[in-house]
Write a protein that holds these residues in place. Sequence first.
Motif, short mmCIF file in Angstrom:
data_model
loop_
_atom_site.label_atom_id
_atom_site.label_comp_id
_atom_site.label_asym_id
_atom_site.label_seq_id
_atom_site.Cartn_x
_atom_site.Cartn_y
_atom_site.Cartn_z
N GLN A 313 0.80 -1.22 0.00
CA GLN A 313 0.00 0.00 0.00
C GLN A 313 0.84 1.27 0.00
O GLN A 313 0.35 2.35 -0.34
CB GLN A 313 -0.92 0.02 1.23
N GLU A 314 2.09 1.17 0.39
CA GLU A 314 2.96 2.34 0.49
C GLU A 314 3.73 2.63 -0.79
O GLU A 314 4.54 3.54 -0.82
CB GLU A 314 3.95 2.15 1.66
N GLY A 315 3.50 1.84 -1.84
CA GLY A 315 4.21 2.05 -3.10
C GLY A 315 5.52 1.31 -3.21
O GLY A 315 6.30 1.56 -4.15
N ASN A 316 5.79 0.39 -2.29
CA ASN A 316 7.03 -0.37 -2.33
C ASN A 316 6.84 -1.70 -3.07
O ASN A 316 5.73 -2.25 -3.09
CB ASN A 316 7.52 -0.67 -0.91
N ILE A 317 7.91 -2.19 -3.63
CA ILE A 317 7.94 -3.52 -4.23
C ILE A 317 8.97 -4.35 -3.47
O ILE A 317 10.10 -3.91 -3.26
CB ILE A 317 8.30 -3.47 -5.72
N SER A 318 8.56 -5.54 -3.06
CA SER A 318 9.45 -6.45 -2.34
C SER A 318 9.73 -7.67 -3.21
O SER A 318 8.83 -8.19 -3.87
CB SER A 318 8.81 -6.90 -1.02
N ILE A 319 10.99 -8.10 -3.20
CA ILE A 319 11.40 -9.29 -3.96
C ILE A 319 12.04 -10.28 -2.99
O ILE A 319 12.96 -9.94 -2.24
CB ILE A 319 12.39 -8.92 -5.09
N PHE A 320 11.53 -11.50 -3.02
CA PHE A 320 12.02 -12.58 -2.16
C PHE A 320 12.77 -13.61 -3.01
O PHE A 320 12.35 -13.91 -4.13
CB PHE A 320 10.87 -13.28 -1.44
N GLU A 321 13.82 -14.14 -2.45
CA GLU A 321 14.53 -15.25 -3.09
C GLU A 321 13.99 -16.54 -2.49
O GLU A 321 14.16 -16.81 -1.29
CB GLU A 321 16.04 -15.12 -2.87
N LEU A 322 13.34 -17.35 -3.32
CA LEU A 322 12.61 -18.51 -2.81
C LEU A 322 13.53 -19.61 -2.29
O LEU A 322 13.11 -20.41 -1.46
CB LEU A 322 11.70 -19.06 -3.91
N ASP A 323 14.76 -19.66 -2.76
CA ASP A 323 15.70 -20.67 -2.28
C ASP A 323 16.56 -20.17 -1.14
O ASP A 323 17.50 -20.85 -0.73
CB ASP A 323 16.61 -21.14 -3.43
N SER A 324 16.27 -18.98 -0.63
CA SER A 324 17.08 -18.41 0.43
C SER A 324 16.86 -19.18 1.73
O SER A 324 15.77 -19.65 2.03
CB SER A 324 16.74 -16.94 0.62
N GLN A 325 17.92 -19.27 2.52
CA GLN A 325 17.83 -19.96 3.82
C GLN A 325 17.60 -18.99 4.97
O GLN A 325 17.44 -19.40 6.11
CB GLN A 325 19.14 -20.73 4.07
N SER A 326 17.59 -17.68 4.67
CA SER A 326 17.40 -16.70 5.73
C SER A 326 15.94 -16.62 6.12
O SER A 326 15.05 -16.69 5.28
CB SER A 326 17.89 -15.32 5.27
N ALA A 327 15.68 -16.46 7.39
CA ALA A 327 14.31 -16.36 7.88
C ALA A 327 14.29 -15.61 9.20
O ALA A 327 15.29 -15.57 9.93
CB ALA A 327 13.69 -17.74 8.06
N GLU A 328 13.17 -15.02 9.51
CA GLU A 328 13.01 -14.34 10.78
C GLU A 328 12.64 -15.36 11.85
O GLU A 328 11.90 -16.31 11.59
CB GLU A 328 11.91 -13.27 10.68
N GLU A 329 13.10 -15.15 13.05
CA GLU A 329 12.84 -16.09 14.13
C GLU A 329 11.94 -15.49 15.20
O GLU A 329 11.97 -15.88 16.35
CB GLU A 329 14.18 -16.53 14.76
N ASP A 330 11.15 -14.50 14.83
CA ASP A 330 10.22 -13.88 15.76
C ASP A 330 9.01 -14.80 15.94
O ASP A 330 8.07 -14.78 15.15
CB ASP A 330 9.78 -12.51 15.23
N LEU A 331 9.05 -15.63 16.96
CA LEU A 331 8.01 -16.63 17.14
C LEU A 331 6.65 -15.99 17.44
O LEU A 331 5.61 -16.49 17.01
CB LEU A 331 8.40 -17.59 18.27
#
Length: 431
Positions: A313-331
Motif C-alpha cells: 500500500q505504500e508504493g514499495n515492491i518487495s522481492i524474495f529469493e525462494l531458495d534463500s535460507q534466511s528467515a526471521e525467528e520472531d516466534l
Amino acid sequence: MKSSQAWVPDPYDISKPPSLASTLHIGADSGLASDFPRLAKWCPDGSVVIAQCESRTFQFFNVSSQDGGAAQSSQSPVREFRQPSPILDFIWYPTASPRDPASFCFVASVRECPVKLLDASDGRLRASYRIVDHRERQIAPHSLTFNLTAQKLYCGFEDAIEVFDLSQPGEGTRLRTTSSKKSKDGLKGLISSLAFSPSCSSDESFYAAGSFTPTANNIAMFSDAQPEPLMHVGGGPRAGVTQLHFNPMKPHILYAGYRGHASGMVYSWDIRSDIGTPLEIFRASPSNPKSRTNQKMRFDIDISGRLLSIGDQEGNISIFELDSQSAEEDLGLRDTMLAEPSSVFHTKVSAPQLQFKAHADAVGSVAFHPFKSTLLSASGSRHFLDIDQAEGNDDSDTSDDEDLLIQIRRARRPQPVTFDSTMKIWDLKNE
C-alpha cells in the motif's frame, strides 16, 4: 558432433534497487478522473502489456522494443477496449502472440455479461460462454484459468466452478464446490482464484481453488478427473484468498495471497506433505493497520521459480529469493500470522531480499517478464480526501437553508482520487 543448446533465463540482480526502463501512462480520455490500472499482465511472448483499468477499459501497450536498457521512455496505450460493466478478471490465451493472429486473444469476465473471448488486435468478440443462475441471470466469474492443454476454461463464481470447452461456445459443465451427500467437505463462497499445477499425467491434472470466505481451510485441491475436492489446504490466516500460484519449477509448491489483515503476505505449502501447515510465509512489510486493504495485491513468480515479488500500500515492491535460507525467528510474530499457532511450529517467516520505492500509490500488481529480467508494476488506488463542508450560514434554522445545505453537501461529496496511476518497467538485469 552435435551440440545441444538449452535456453537459460536471464539472471536477475537483486543486490541493488533496479533502474527504471520505461513508464507507461494509461489513457487520459477514459472519462474517469480517478482512473488507474487494477491489473497488468504481459502477453505470453512479452511483446504487449494489457492493463485492466478502473474505467472499465482494457488498454494495450506495445513494449516489444523495450529491452530493459532504454532510459525512462514513456508510452501511451495503442488501443483501448471499453466494456459495458466493471471488469472482474481477465487472462491471456496461453500461446497468445501478435505474430500469430489466430492465438492473439484473451478471455474477459465482465459483470452481468457472458464470459468473452476477445480478439486482442481489434476487440471483436470471437466467442462467448454463458454462466446462468437459477433466476436466468448472467453470472460473471471472479476467477479464470486455462487447463494445461489450453482446451478448457475454468471459471470460479459463487459456490461453483464452470468448465467450458473452448471449441464449443455456449454453456459449460458446473462443478459444485460446496458439501454434498457424497462428500462433507466443501469450499463455500466466491471462488476468487484458480490455478493449475504445471505437473500432470496423461490421466489427470490437478488444480487449486480459493475462496473469499475468511476461514482457515478456504483453499482446496481438485482433480480434473473428478468433481469432489481431493483435500483442503489449512493453516492460513482466516482471510479471503485473492490469488493462487504454483511454482513453475516446483509444481508441488503452492503460493497464496490474501486480502484484509493478511494483505502484503504470501503463504506457501508443500502439497506433498503436511497441507495443514504452511511451509513458509513471505512478509513484505511489518504489521501495520494502514497496510491492510481489501484491494487485490497481485504477486508473481519468475519463470525460473527463484524469485517472488509483491507490492504494498505504500508504493514499495518487495522481492524474495525462494531458495534463500534466511528467515526471521520472531516466534510471536509467526504465531499471529497463523490460524493454529500451536500446530505449525515448522513454518518459516521470510523477509524480502530487496525492497525499493516504486510508486507514489499502492502497487496492486507486479509481473515478471516471460523471459527477460524485467519487472512490470501497476500502481493506483482510490483515496477519499476530507472536505470542509462548514462555510457560510450553515447554522441557519430555516427549512429553505437546510434544503440548500443538503444539496450543497451532496454536490460536494468527496470523490476518489489517485496519487499515481502509472505502470513501470524495471530493469533487474545482472550486468
